[in-house]
Design a protein around this motif. Structure first.
Motif, short mmCIF file in Angstrom:
data_model
loop_
_atom_site.label_atom_id
_atom_site.label_comp_id
_atom_site.label_asym_id
_atom_site.label_seq_id
_atom_site.Cartn_x
_atom_site.Cartn_y
_atom_site.Cartn_z
N TYR A 1 8.46 2.50 -11.16
CA TYR A 1 7.61 1.99 -10.21
C TYR A 1 8.72 1.50 -9.10
O TYR A 1 9.91 1.29 -9.31
CB TYR A 1 6.96 1.06 -10.67
CG TYR A 1 5.61 1.18 -11.48
CD1 TYR A 1 4.41 1.31 -11.21
CD2 TYR A 1 5.94 1.50 -12.99
CE1 TYR A 1 3.39 1.84 -11.85
CE2 TYR A 1 5.09 1.70 -13.87
CZ TYR A 1 3.63 2.03 -13.43
OH TYR A 1 2.57 2.14 -14.09
N LEU B 1 8.91 -1.25 -5.86
CA LEU B 1 8.59 -2.55 -4.94
C LEU B 1 9.22 -2.61 -3.95
O LEU B 1 10.60 -2.59 -3.63
CB LEU B 1 8.75 -3.62 -6.08
CG LEU B 1 8.29 -5.37 -5.58
CD1 LEU B 1 6.96 -5.19 -5.28
CD2 LEU B 1 8.97 -6.44 -6.55
N THR B 2 8.73 -2.89 -2.61
CA THR B 2 8.92 -2.96 -1.38
C THR B 2 8.47 -4.02 -0.73
O THR B 2 7.31 -4.45 -0.63
CB THR B 2 8.90 -1.64 -0.64
OG1 THR B 2 9.15 -0.27 -1.44
CG2 THR B 2 9.70 -1.54 0.75
N ASP C 1 13.86 -3.19 -1.88
CA ASP C 1 13.44 -1.94 -1.89
C ASP C 1 14.02 -1.56 -3.49
O ASP C 1 15.21 -1.18 -3.53
CB ASP C 1 13.83 -0.86 -0.97
CG ASP C 1 12.95 0.61 -1.15
OD1 ASP C 1 11.98 0.44 -1.95
OD2 ASP C 1 13.69 1.43 -0.60
N SER D 1 13.51 -0.34 -7.67
CA SER D 1 12.59 0.40 -8.82
C SER D 1 13.09 -0.32 -9.93
O SER D 1 13.77 -1.03 -10.33
CB SER D 1 13.66 1.85 -9.03
OG SER D 1 13.19 2.47 -7.68
N ALA E 1 3.38 -3.20 -14.94
CA ALA E 1 4.18 -2.94 -13.40
C ALA E 1 3.77 -4.09 -12.47
O ALA E 1 4.36 -4.56 -11.88
CB ALA E 1 3.89 -1.42 -12.94
N LYS E 2 2.36 -4.58 -12.47
CA LYS E 2 1.84 -5.59 -11.54
C LYS E 2 2.45 -6.79 -12.05
O LYS E 2 2.92 -7.59 -11.33
CB LYS E 2 0.26 -5.59 -11.95
CG LYS E 2 -0.47 -6.34 -10.71
CD LYS E 2 -1.81 -6.17 -10.71
CE LYS E 2 -2.50 -7.07 -9.88
NZ LYS E 2 -4.05 -6.89 -9.90
N GLY F 1 6.21 -6.70 -11.17
CA GLY F 1 6.48 -6.88 -9.68
C GLY F 1 6.02 -8.24 -9.18
O GLY F 1 6.89 -8.86 -8.35
N HIS G 1 4.22 -6.64 1.03
CA HIS G 1 5.04 -6.05 -0.08
C HIS G 1 3.86 -5.06 -0.57
O HIS G 1 2.71 -5.09 -0.63
CB HIS G 1 5.44 -7.01 -1.07
CG HIS G 1 4.48 -7.76 -1.98
ND1 HIS G 1 3.98 -9.16 -1.49
CD2 HIS G 1 3.46 -7.74 -2.89
CE1 HIS G 1 2.93 -9.56 -2.04
NE2 HIS G 1 2.82 -8.86 -3.03
N ARG G 2 4.48 -4.19 -1.46
CA ARG G 2 3.72 -3.12 -2.08
C ARG G 2 4.68 -2.66 -3.26
O ARG G 2 5.68 -2.65 -3.43
CB ARG G 2 3.33 -1.81 -1.39
CG ARG G 2 4.61 -0.98 -0.96
CD ARG G 2 4.39 0.29 -0.30
NE ARG G 2 5.49 0.87 -0.01
CZ ARG G 2 5.72 1.55 1.32
NH1 ARG G 2 4.86 1.51 2.18
NH2 ARG G 2 6.93 2.21 1.32
N CYS G 3 3.70 -2.36 -4.30
CA CYS G 3 4.33 -1.68 -5.45
C CYS G 3 3.69 -0.26 -5.70
O CYS G 3 2.18 -0.49 -5.70
CB CYS G 3 4.43 -2.62 -6.77
SG CYS G 3 5.09 -2.02 -8.13
N SER H 1 3.09 3.33 -8.11
CA SER H 1 3.54 4.17 -9.21
C SER H 1 4.27 5.36 -8.97
O SER H 1 4.20 5.86 -7.81
CB SER H 1 2.15 4.37 -9.93
OG SER H 1 1.30 5.43 -9.15
#
Length: 62
Positions: free
Chosen positions: A5, A7-8, A19, A21, A30-31, A34, A48-50, A52
């Motif tokens: 995954y 995460l940015t 940024d 991985s 992953a949630k 993150g 932010h965003r994560c 898949s």
């Protein structure tokens, strides 16, 4: 099987603050991972965003 995954985290002007991985077994894990990484870095309230491996949003905040 682990999945990768990404995460940015963004600043207000759209620049990347993070940024990174990481691997997780599934979207729920992953949630959690993150969210923990955001807390550790103090970026909870930043945009932010994560995503898949299939580019599905797992975590998002604006």
């Amino acid at each position: 099987m682990t999945r990768t995954y990404v995460l940015t985290v963004f600043d207000k002007s759209g620049g990347k603050l993070m940024d990174e991985s990481f691997t997780a077994a599934n979207d729920q894990e992953a949630k959690e991972v993150g969210t923990a990484k955001l807390s550790e870095s103090g970026y909870n309230e930043h945009t932010h965003r994560c995503v898949s491996p299939e580019a599905k949003l797992v975590l998002f905040h604006r």
